[in-house]
Design a protein around this motif. Structure first.
Motif, PDB file in Angstrom:
ATOM      1  N   ASP A 193       0.851  -1.192   0.000  1.00  0.00           N
ATOM      2  CA  ASP A 193       0.000   0.000   0.000  1.00  0.00           C
ATOM      3  C   ASP A 193       0.887   1.242   0.000  1.00  0.00           C
ATOM      4  O   ASP A 193       1.242   1.773   1.048  1.00  0.00           O
ATOM      5  N   HIS A 305      -0.915 -10.375   5.976  1.00  0.00           N
ATOM      6  CA  HIS A 305      -2.265 -10.054   5.495  1.00  0.00           C
ATOM      7  C   HIS A 305      -2.569  -8.562   5.538  1.00  0.00           C
ATOM      8  O   HIS A 305      -3.544  -8.102   4.928  1.00  0.00           O
ATOM      9  N   LEU A 306      -1.730  -7.788   6.221  1.00  0.00           N
ATOM     10  CA  LEU A 306      -1.931  -6.343   6.299  1.00  0.00           C
ATOM     11  C   LEU A 306      -1.498  -5.641   5.014  1.00  0.00           C
ATOM     12  O   LEU A 306      -1.839  -4.475   4.810  1.00  0.00           O
ATOM     13  N   PRO A 308      -1.649  -5.384   0.819  1.00  0.00           N
ATOM     14  CA  PRO A 308      -2.637  -5.752  -0.212  1.00  0.00           C
ATOM     15  C   PRO A 308      -2.298  -7.037  -0.958  1.00  0.00           C
ATOM     16  O   PRO A 308      -3.188  -7.834  -1.257  1.00  0.00           O
ATOM     17  N   TYR A 310      -1.071  -9.697  -0.001  1.00  0.00           N
ATOM     18  CA  TYR A 310      -1.165 -10.916   0.793  1.00  0.00           C
ATOM     19  C   TYR A 310      -2.425 -10.951   1.651  1.00  0.00           C
ATOM     20  O   TYR A 310      -2.526 -11.762   2.570  1.00  0.00           O
ATOM     21  N   LYS A 311      -3.399 -10.090   1.338  1.00  0.00           N
ATOM     22  CA  LYS A 311      -4.601 -10.003   2.169  1.00  0.00           C
ATOM     23  C   LYS A 311      -5.441 -11.277   2.127  1.00  0.00           C
ATOM     24  O   LYS A 311      -6.230 -11.536   3.033  1.00  0.00           O
TER      25      LYS A 311
END
Length: 542
Positions: A193, A305-306, A308, A310-311
């Motif tokens: 991000d 996951h935080l 994009p 790897y969300k």
């Protein structure tokens, strides 16, 4: 004009875990580089008219060998060579280019974290069409060919201008000189991000990135300062130099001690990082805390996951056997696969290609994911920044909370560098000889639960890799691992890995060497390090 040049074999061209590495004067011997390059080409099939990616870390002799590669690619029938401007391509950027261009493969000219200069190290490795290092089957074929080679093919094309971007024809083959940073930076924008990172730096967040006068300098300058708005001067030592400024481009606490000292100082920035010669390793230091590569792998996996890219979550985690078990507990909590492989990034390739793992890491400061097929230093730094931006906490707080959740793995690596090869081999042979008798015995008051010579059964292709490191496991989860490294160019490096798992938060945050003191003594008792090597202390402790 294409010439076939008669040659005689060299007997020492066996690729190690990361290609062929020797001192520059060795590569400067008549036909030495040409023999190895031709041996690579002779071991491949079906590349006529295809694309070859070429680049390196800018070390001494980089440009000269790139000219040889281009001339030999013409003579051997490649259709196109894509080369980084100035001969520069970080190892992860080269992997990305191979994948993005659907190239047949690539030659990466680097000796990674080893010193550079007229009398220092140089290296060549071949990466396959997936962008990853050549598997053992391929490197074995290259070595076999190098022992019998009698001729190589080369075109008389003159020197190619590596400093001007664009596409031109040379000897009937297209040569495309590309900006080394652009494609890689675009890939990073798809994973992280960048808006959140811009806001982080705009808020006053301060960072130091030491490129160590190695290949990641241009990448860090472009991405951190120009695209993300970090303050000018965030990227230090960002001009790649042939001798890395006379320094050792290894991002550890010995060779980047100045960064560590700054991060522990009274006016420390919020975050510090460094990368190595070819850009595939990383050093992560928060304000007031060094984060070990093993812990960094676990924390990146727990928080990926935080970002994009790897969300959707991770498919699995893989680590090299000597890397601490910190990531294992993350995989267990996430309910995903955990894979323990031998040292060497090529072992992760099958897992990544098969979609079984998303993030991989090694204790030797290498971390990466399925975005390329190499470890990637700047990627790890950007993922850490993304996590810091989203969580709004300091690196030190993130570490403390992670340990409180998963426990702390006290972990250290002791390197004994340039040990006489026969003495190193004698130590390992003696240790192998007594493995069967160790279980059930006690050393320094600790009982040995098991001992073995690690063998890996690849879950994808069924191949077996033996003798990958000697493990001694104690009751309670502690262990020591002994391994001879394949990344040096003179003598042998004995690496000793020491690990203790501590679940009690009240015992977290101690001095690592003090917490491991009894295990360090046990390692010497078990292997006879002093008696075999004559060394009373390691060359490097990380």
């Amino acid at each position: 004009m294409i010439r076939t040049v008669a040659t005689t074999p060299y007997t020492d061209q066996k690729p190690g875990t990361s290609g062929l590495r020797k001192k520059v004067p060795v590569f400067q011997q008549p036909n030495y580089a040409e023999n190895f390059i031709q041996s690579v080409f002779d071991s491949l099939e079906g590349f006529a008219g295809k694309t070859l990616v070429v680049g390196g870390d800018g070390r001494f002799y980089n440009r000269e060998v790139i000219q040889k590669v281009i001339a030999m690619a013409v003579a051997n029938g490649f259709g196109r060579v894509v080369v980084g401007q100035g001969g520069i391509l970080s190892t992860p950027a080269a992997s990305n280019l191979i994948r993005k261009r659907k190239a047949f493969g690539g030659l990466i000219l680097s000796a990674s974290h080893n010193p550079g200069g007229p009398h220092e190290d140089f290296g060549i490795k071949y990466n396959a069409e997936n962008g990853g290092p050549a598997p053992e089957k391929m490197t074995d074929a290259i070595y076999a060919r190098s022992k019998v080679i009698s001729a190589y093919r080369i075109a008389d094309i003159g020197a190619v201008d590596l400093d001007k971007t664009g596409t031109f024809e040379v000897g009937g083959m297209k040569v495309e000189v590309v900006d080394p940073v652009t494609d890689y930076a675009e890939l990073m924008e798809t994973l992280f991000d960048f808006d959140a990172l811009r806001a982080l730096f705009k808020s006053g967040f301060r960072m130091r990135f030491d490129a160590m006068h190695a290949v990641t300098g241009p990448y860090a300058k472009e991405i951190l300062e120009r695209r993300l708005g970090a303050a000018e001067g965030t990227a230090r030592n960002f001009v790649p130099l042939e001798d890395f400024g006379g320094h050792h481009p290894d991002p550890n606490l010995v060779h980047a001690k100045h960064l560590y000292d700054e991060m522990m100082g009274p006016d420390a920035p919020d975050f510090g990082a460094a990368s190595d010669g070819d850009g595939d390793r990383n050093l992560i230091i928060g304000r007031g805390i060094f984060i070990t590569p093993s812990d960094s792998l676990a924390m990146l996996a727990a928080n990926a996951h935080l970002a994009p890219g790897y969300k959707a979550g991770l498919k699995g985690i893989a680590r090299s056997m000597p890397t601490s078990g910190a990531a294992d507990r993350v995989a267990e909590k996430l309910g995903i696969g955990m894979y323990e492989t031998p040292t060497g990034w090529k072992f992760f390739g099958n897992l990544l290609d098969a979609g079984m793992a998303t993030i991989c890491g090694e204790e030797s400061a290498g971390t990466g994911s399925d975005h390329v097929r190499e470890k990637d230093g700047l990627w790890a730094v950007l993922l850490w920044l993304n996590i810091l931006a989203v969580r709004g906490e300091s690196a030190k707080d993130i570490v403390a909370k992670h340990w409180a959740t998963y426990g702390q793995n006290y972990y250290s690596r002791h390197d004994y560098e340039e040990v006489e090869t026969d003495k190193a081999n004698a130590l390992v042979d003696a240790l192998r000889g007594k493995l069967a008798s160790l279980p059930g015995t006690s050393v320094q008051g600790m009982k040995i639960a098991s001992a073995d010579d690690f063998a890996y059964n690849d879950p994808v292709d069924g191949s077996v890799s033996r003798n990958q490191g000697i493990r001694v496991l104690f009751e309670g989860g502690s262990r020591v691992v002994f391994r001879l490294s394949g990344t040096g160019t003179s003598g042998a490096t004995l690496r000793v890995y020491i690990e203790r798992y501590e679940p009690d938060p009240a015992r977290h945050g101690q001095d690592t060497q003090a917490a491991l003191a009894d295990l360090i003594k046990a390692a010497d008792d078990i292997a006879g390090i002093r008696s075999h090597t004559g060394r009373d202390k390691p060359s490097v402790i990380t």
